[in-house]
Design a protein around this motif. Structure first.
Motif, PDB file in Angstrom:
ATOM      1  N   TYR A 173     -28.436  27.197  37.913  1.00 20.28           N
ATOM      2  CA  TYR A 173     -27.543  25.495  37.482  1.00 20.28           C
ATOM      3  C   TYR A 173     -28.545  25.018  36.642  1.00 20.28           C
ATOM      4  O   TYR A 173     -29.400  24.476  37.125  1.00 20.28           O
ATOM      5  CB  TYR A 173     -26.642  24.842  38.162  1.00 20.28           C
ATOM      6  CG  TYR A 173     -25.428  25.874  38.770  1.00 20.28           C
ATOM      7  CD1 TYR A 173     -24.723  26.677  37.923  1.00 20.28           C
ATOM      8  CD2 TYR A 173     -25.054  24.698  40.247  1.00 20.28           C
ATOM      9  CE1 TYR A 173     -23.468  26.803  38.380  1.00 20.28           C
ATOM     10  CE2 TYR A 173     -23.679  26.026  39.828  1.00 20.28           C
ATOM     11  CZ  TYR A 173     -22.975  26.693  39.983  1.00 20.28           C
ATOM     12  OH  TYR A 173     -21.939  26.738  40.513  1.00 20.28           O
ATOM     13  N   PRO A 174     -27.657  24.575  35.108  1.00 20.93           N
ATOM     14  CA  PRO A 174     -28.923  23.348  34.567  1.00 20.93           C
ATOM     15  C   PRO A 174     -28.185  22.155  35.397  1.00 20.93           C
ATOM     16  O   PRO A 174     -27.282  22.342  36.160  1.00 20.93           O
ATOM     17  CB  PRO A 174     -28.711  23.542  33.257  1.00 20.93           C
ATOM     18  CG  PRO A 174     -27.141  24.042  33.165  1.00 20.93           C
ATOM     19  CD  PRO A 174     -26.778  24.677  34.520  1.00 20.93           C
ATOM     20  N   ARG A 175     -29.446  21.010  35.509  1.00 26.40           N
ATOM     21  CA  ARG A 175     -29.411  20.192  35.844  1.00 26.40           C
ATOM     22  C   ARG A 175     -27.998  19.057  35.158  1.00 26.40           C
ATOM     23  O   ARG A 175     -28.161  18.905  33.798  1.00 26.40           O
ATOM     24  CB  ARG A 175     -30.467  18.931  36.416  1.00 26.40           C
ATOM     25  CG  ARG A 175     -31.144  19.818  37.523  1.00 26.40           C
ATOM     26  CD  ARG A 175     -32.672  18.908  37.607  1.00 26.40           C
ATOM     27  NE  ARG A 175     -32.944  18.380  37.182  1.00 26.40           N
ATOM     28  CZ  ARG A 175     -34.319  19.229  36.147  1.00 26.40           C
ATOM     29  NH1 ARG A 175     -33.993  20.413  37.155  1.00 26.40           N
ATOM     30  NH2 ARG A 175     -35.070  18.067  35.868  1.00 26.40           N
ATOM     31  N   LEU A 176     -26.907  18.365  35.653  1.00 19.58           N
ATOM     32  CA  LEU A 176     -25.639  17.832  34.501  1.00 19.58           C
ATOM     33  C   LEU A 176     -26.315  16.303  35.098  1.00 19.58           C
ATOM     34  O   LEU A 176     -26.155  15.651  35.807  1.00 19.58           O
ATOM     35  CB  LEU A 176     -24.649  18.004  35.409  1.00 19.58           C
ATOM     36  CG  LEU A 176     -24.367  19.859  34.829  1.00 19.58           C
ATOM     37  CD1 LEU A 176     -23.087  19.616  34.494  1.00 19.58           C
ATOM     38  CD2 LEU A 176     -24.799  20.315  33.543  1.00 19.58           C
ATOM     39  N   VAL A 177     -26.536  16.185  33.631  1.00 14.74           N
ATOM     40  CA  VAL A 177     -26.622  14.353  32.840  1.00 14.74           C
ATOM     41  C   VAL A 177     -25.949  13.561  32.813  1.00 14.74           C
ATOM     42  O   VAL A 177     -26.573  13.484  31.537  1.00 14.74           O
ATOM     43  CB  VAL A 177     -28.508  14.177  33.130  1.00 14.74           C
ATOM     44  CG1 VAL A 177     -28.560  12.969  32.936  1.00 14.74           C
ATOM     45  CG2 VAL A 177     -29.158  15.402  33.855  1.00 14.74           C
ATOM     46  N   PRO A 178     -25.628  13.188  32.982  1.00 19.38           N
ATOM     47  CA  PRO A 178     -24.647  12.438  32.145  1.00 19.38           C
ATOM     48  C   PRO A 178     -24.707  11.052  31.748  1.00 19.38           C
ATOM     49  O   PRO A 178     -25.812  10.170  33.077  1.00 19.38           O
ATOM     50  CB  PRO A 178     -23.277  11.239  33.078  1.00 19.38           C
ATOM     51  CG  PRO A 178     -23.537  12.142  34.727  1.00 19.38           C
ATOM     52  CD  PRO A 178     -24.501  12.869  34.660  1.00 19.38           C
ATOM     53  N   VAL A 179     -25.240  10.361  30.117  1.00 16.34           N
ATOM     54  CA  VAL A 179     -25.691   9.511  29.958  1.00 16.34           C
ATOM     55  C   VAL A 179     -24.115   8.808  29.623  1.00 16.34           C
ATOM     56  O   VAL A 179     -23.333   8.596  28.811  1.00 16.34           O
ATOM     57  CB  VAL A 179     -26.410   9.559  28.604  1.00 16.34           C
ATOM     58  CG1 VAL A 179     -26.915   8.346  28.348  1.00 16.34           C
ATOM     59  CG2 VAL A 179     -27.639  10.892  29.387  1.00 16.34           C
ATOM     60  N   GLN A 180     -24.062   7.151  30.528  1.00 16.47           N
ATOM     61  CA  GLN A 180     -23.580   5.929  29.778  1.00 16.47           C
ATOM     62  C   GLN A 180     -24.265   5.151  29.657  1.00 16.47           C
ATOM     63  O   GLN A 180     -25.566   4.863  29.941  1.00 16.47           O
ATOM     64  CB  GLN A 180     -22.523   5.581  31.329  1.00 16.47           C
ATOM     65  CG  GLN A 180     -21.638   7.129  31.805  1.00 16.47           C
ATOM     66  CD  GLN A 180     -20.182   6.101  32.893  1.00 16.47           C
ATOM     67  OE1 GLN A 180     -20.827   5.857  33.854  1.00 16.47           O
ATOM     68  NE2 GLN A 180     -19.582   6.129  32.658  1.00 16.47           N
ATOM     69  N   PRO A 181     -23.087   4.110  28.906  1.00 13.91           N
ATOM     70  CA  PRO A 181     -24.209   2.378  28.069  1.00 13.91           C
ATOM     71  C   PRO A 181     -24.094   1.543  29.024  1.00 13.91           C
ATOM     72  O   PRO A 181     -23.115   1.696  30.449  1.00 13.91           O
ATOM     73  CB  PRO A 181     -23.133   2.388  27.471  1.00 13.91           C
ATOM     74  CG  PRO A 181     -21.567   3.296  27.361  1.00 13.91           C
ATOM     75  CD  PRO A 181     -22.510   4.536  28.070  1.00 13.91           C
ATOM     76  N   ARG A 182     -25.115   1.072  28.844  1.00 12.43           N
ATOM     77  CA  ARG A 182     -25.497  -0.579  30.925  1.00 12.43           C
ATOM     78  C   ARG A 182     -23.766  -0.870  30.658  1.00 12.43           C
ATOM     79  O   ARG A 182     -23.345  -1.562  31.303  1.00 12.43           O
ATOM     80  CB  ARG A 182     -26.360  -1.453  30.358  1.00 12.43           C
ATOM     81  CG  ARG A 182     -26.611  -2.689  30.851  1.00 12.43           C
ATOM     82  CD  ARG A 182     -27.285  -3.195  30.089  1.00 12.43           C
ATOM     83  NE  ARG A 182     -28.759  -3.216  30.023  1.00 12.43           N
ATOM     84  CZ  ARG A 182     -29.273  -3.927  31.501  1.00 12.43           C
ATOM     85  NH1 ARG A 182     -29.668  -4.207  31.955  1.00 12.43           N
ATOM     86  NH2 ARG A 182     -30.784  -3.805  30.376  1.00 12.43           N
ATOM     87  N   GLY A 183     -23.158  -1.328  29.552  1.00 16.54           N
ATOM     88  CA  GLY A 183     -22.012  -2.029  29.174  1.00 16.54           C
ATOM     89  C   GLY A 183     -20.799  -1.311  29.812  1.00 16.54           C
ATOM     90  O   GLY A 183     -19.792  -1.947  30.314  1.00 16.54           O
ATOM     91  N   ASN A 184     -20.467   0.140  30.593  1.00 13.90           N
ATOM     92  CA  ASN A 184     -19.461   0.650  31.232  1.00 13.90           C
ATOM     93  C   ASN A 184     -19.588   1.923  31.426  1.00 13.90           C
ATOM     94  O   ASN A 184     -20.291   3.064  30.992  1.00 13.90           O
ATOM     95  CB  ASN A 184     -18.848   1.315  30.112  1.00 13.90           C
ATOM     96  CG  ASN A 184     -17.528   1.439  30.781  1.00 13.90           C
ATOM     97  OD1 ASN A 184     -16.524   1.173  31.579  1.00 13.90           O
ATOM     98  ND2 ASN A 184     -16.653   2.844  29.823  1.00 13.90           N
ATOM     99  N   ARG A 185     -20.318   1.933  32.967  1.00 15.21           N
ATOM    100  CA  ARG A 185     -21.433   2.609  34.214  1.00 15.21           C
ATOM    101  C   ARG A 185     -20.855   2.894  35.438  1.00 15.21           C
ATOM    102  O   ARG A 185     -21.878   2.770  35.859  1.00 15.21           O
ATOM    103  CB  ARG A 185     -23.065   2.237  34.097  1.00 15.21           C
ATOM    104  CG  ARG A 185     -23.555   1.162  34.277  1.00 15.21           C
ATOM    105  CD  ARG A 185     -24.202   0.489  34.117  1.00 15.21           C
ATOM    106  NE  ARG A 185     -24.995  -0.644  34.446  1.00 15.21           N
ATOM    107  CZ  ARG A 185     -25.904  -1.329  35.389  1.00 15.21           C
ATOM    108  NH1 ARG A 185     -26.310  -0.354  35.892  1.00 15.21           N
ATOM    109  NH2 ARG A 185     -25.488  -2.598  35.404  1.00 15.21           N
ATOM    110  N   ALA A 186     -19.314   2.904  35.445  1.00 17.57           N
ATOM    111  CA  ALA A 186     -18.552   3.270  36.768  1.00 17.57           C
ATOM    112  C   ALA A 186     -19.468   4.188  37.383  1.00 17.57           C
ATOM    113  O   ALA A 186     -19.498   4.640  38.302  1.00 17.57           O
ATOM    114  CB  ALA A 186     -16.989   3.418  36.202  1.00 17.57           C
ATOM    115  N   LEU A 187     -19.458   5.504  36.532  1.00 18.76           N
ATOM    116  CA  LEU A 187     -19.532   6.589  37.101  1.00 18.76           C
ATOM    117  C   LEU A 187     -21.248   7.045  37.604  1.00 18.76           C
ATOM    118  O   LEU A 187     -21.886   7.861  38.851  1.00 18.76           O
ATOM    119  CB  LEU A 187     -19.142   7.831  35.966  1.00 18.76           C
ATOM    120  CG  LEU A 187     -19.965   9.146  36.685  1.00 18.76           C
ATOM    121  CD1 LEU A 187     -18.514   9.643  37.386  1.00 18.76           C
ATOM    122  CD2 LEU A 187     -19.461  10.431  35.653  1.00 18.76           C
ATOM    123  N   THR A 188     -21.979   6.022  36.820  1.00 17.52           N
ATOM    124  CA  THR A 188     -23.762   6.311  37.052  1.00 17.52           C
ATOM    125  C   THR A 188     -23.670   5.575  38.456  1.00 17.52           C
ATOM    126  O   THR A 188     -24.830   6.079  38.414  1.00 17.52           O
ATOM    127  CB  THR A 188     -24.062   6.112  36.119  1.00 17.52           C
ATOM    128  OG1 THR A 188     -24.188   4.793  35.343  1.00 17.52           O
ATOM    129  CG2 THR A 188     -24.795   7.323  34.424  1.00 17.52           C
TER     130      THR A 188
END
Ligand code: PLP
Length: 405
Positions: A246-261
């Motif tokens: 597997y490749p490592r999966l990296v979600p990118v979120q903005p500072r102002g909306n980052r519930a997942l990170t």
């Protein structure tokens, strides 16, 4: 289409991987003519005989040599999803959603969206002769609204009134429960089919890389549909033996909306994820207060030993500039966020400079030119060829005009 308990549980689609592994091989793929998502029909939940084809998928994987050199990564690739028919990756999801709706004989479809998924659904439903009812965020951009209106969707802009509320989803559900519309948002808890469409992104990129290993994939993330699709895609490939790791999966979120990170950082379970109270960012496509596909998205990040990263708006805008100036790729802020995430993780030493890294560029800059035009001083104005002759004098070039004879 919704679970009878209306508890938004995940209905997953299972495939006969053994049978598919016999059919879908690197050799059989070489013989296939289709270049769109239907190339991988066996791993999609609907037959291509129901498809409305606008050219979804088959996007280029660009070896970003100049930007890679700047960042010190030899094998940096951009999966350029701006080339889809409505200029975002959402066409992969909506092409599958509409094919299923055609199979089911649906007349009215509805969606909740920041803008791109709705614009895409509107295009596909127009081509299928269905009526589209779109609920989009209040400040959806001009480009996305223009698409919606021109494709003929009934469009409502929804403002958030309460903390953490997803107003577009509330309105969409009203349409489903009260008017019987077919729910066709990109995320999975309201309809399991669309999320299968973005699986074709890893199918394509691994095939484009001749099935070589990929170190990491950077994914701009809002609701988590895209991340879920990418996770399911890499899992499918491994299950049918086309890849081994597997490749490592990296979600990118903005500072102002980052519930997942935040959930990744704190190692939370999905039922502990808290919606962002009032999301805010220049990346309008990444503003879903709640990551509706967060259950599968978290699983994907953990199973692949990935990481989450949040970025501020200034670095997202810097990424927009760099993609354009170094690679000729014009992205909207949400579409460029993956580059900002990569730059941040590089700084933290979490990405190896020798591995192949793929960044998904998910939506075109033409969707939101009003946000981009102010990034540079405005072009000079000239009258009567003044500027042209000044430039000619400066460069010493002489042009000879040949008029039409
Ligand atoms: C351009 C763009 N990139 C990324 C995303 C995030 O996708 P998802 O909501 O599937 O996480 C969106 C969502 O609208 C988008 O429009």
């Amino acid at each position: 289409m919704l679970c009878k308990n209306r508890d938004f549980g995940r209905l997953d689609i299972e495939y006969d991987y053994e049978a598919i592994a016999a059919e879908l091989t690197s050799a059989s793929l070489r013989e296939r003519k289709a270049k769109d998502i239907w190339r991988y029909e066996e791993l999609l939940p609907v037959s291509q005989s129901f498809a409305v084809r606008l050219g979804e998928g088959g996007t280029p994987l660009i070896h970003a040599r100049r930007l890679g050199e700047r960042l010190g990564i030899k094998n940096l690739y951009l999966k350029d999803e701006t080339r889809n028919p409505t200029a975002s990756f959402k066409d992969r999801a909506m092409a599958v959603g509409i094919a299923k709706a055609v199979e089911l004989g649906v007349k009215d479809v509805t969606t909740a969206s920041s803008g791109n998924a709705a614009a895409s659904l509107a295009a596909y439903s127009a081509a299928a002769g269905m009526k589209c009812h779109a609920y989009v965020q209040e400040d959806a951009s001009m480009g996305k609204l223009a698409q919606l209106l021109l494709y003929g969707a009934t469009t409502v802009r929804c403002g958030q009134e309460k903390e953490g509320e997803d107003a577009t989803v509330q309105e969409m559900l009203r349409g489903v429960y009260e008017s019987g519309y077919y729910p066709c948002p990109s995320f999975g808890p309201f309809n399991p089919y669309q999320v299968e469409g973005p699986k074709t992104i890893p199918f394509e990129l691994f095939e484009q890389l001749d099935w070589d290993d990929v170190g990491a994939i950077f994914v701009p993330t809002g609701s988590g549909c895209l991340l879920t699709g990418v996770w399911k895609g890499v899992r499918d490939l491994k299950r049918i033996g086309l890849t081994t790791s597997y490749p490592r999966l990296v979600p990118v979120q903005p500072r102002g909306n980052r519930a997942l990170t935040k959930a990744i950082e704190k190692n939370l379970r999905f039922d502990q994820v808290v919606a962002e109270a009032y999301p805010e960012s220049v990346a309008s496509g990444l503003l879903d207060p709640f990551p509706w596909d967060g259950d599968a998205a978290l699983e994907g990040v953990r199973e692949t030993r990935g990481a989450g990263v949040w970025v501020d708006d200034a670095s997202i805008m810097q990424a927009v500039k760099e993609l354009a100036a170094y690679e000729g790729v014009f992205a909207e802020p949400s579409g460029a966020a993956g580059i900002a995430g990569l730059e941040k993780l590089l700084g933290e030493g979490l990405v190896g400079k020798d591995e192949s890294v793929v960044v998904l560029v998910t939506g075109s800059g033409l969707k939101e030119p009003e946000k981009l035009i102010g990034l540079y001083p405005q072009p000079a104005r000239a009258r009567g060829g003044e500027a042209h002759s000044r430039m000619r004098r400066k460069s010493g070039v002489r042009l000879k005009y040949r008029g039409a004879s």
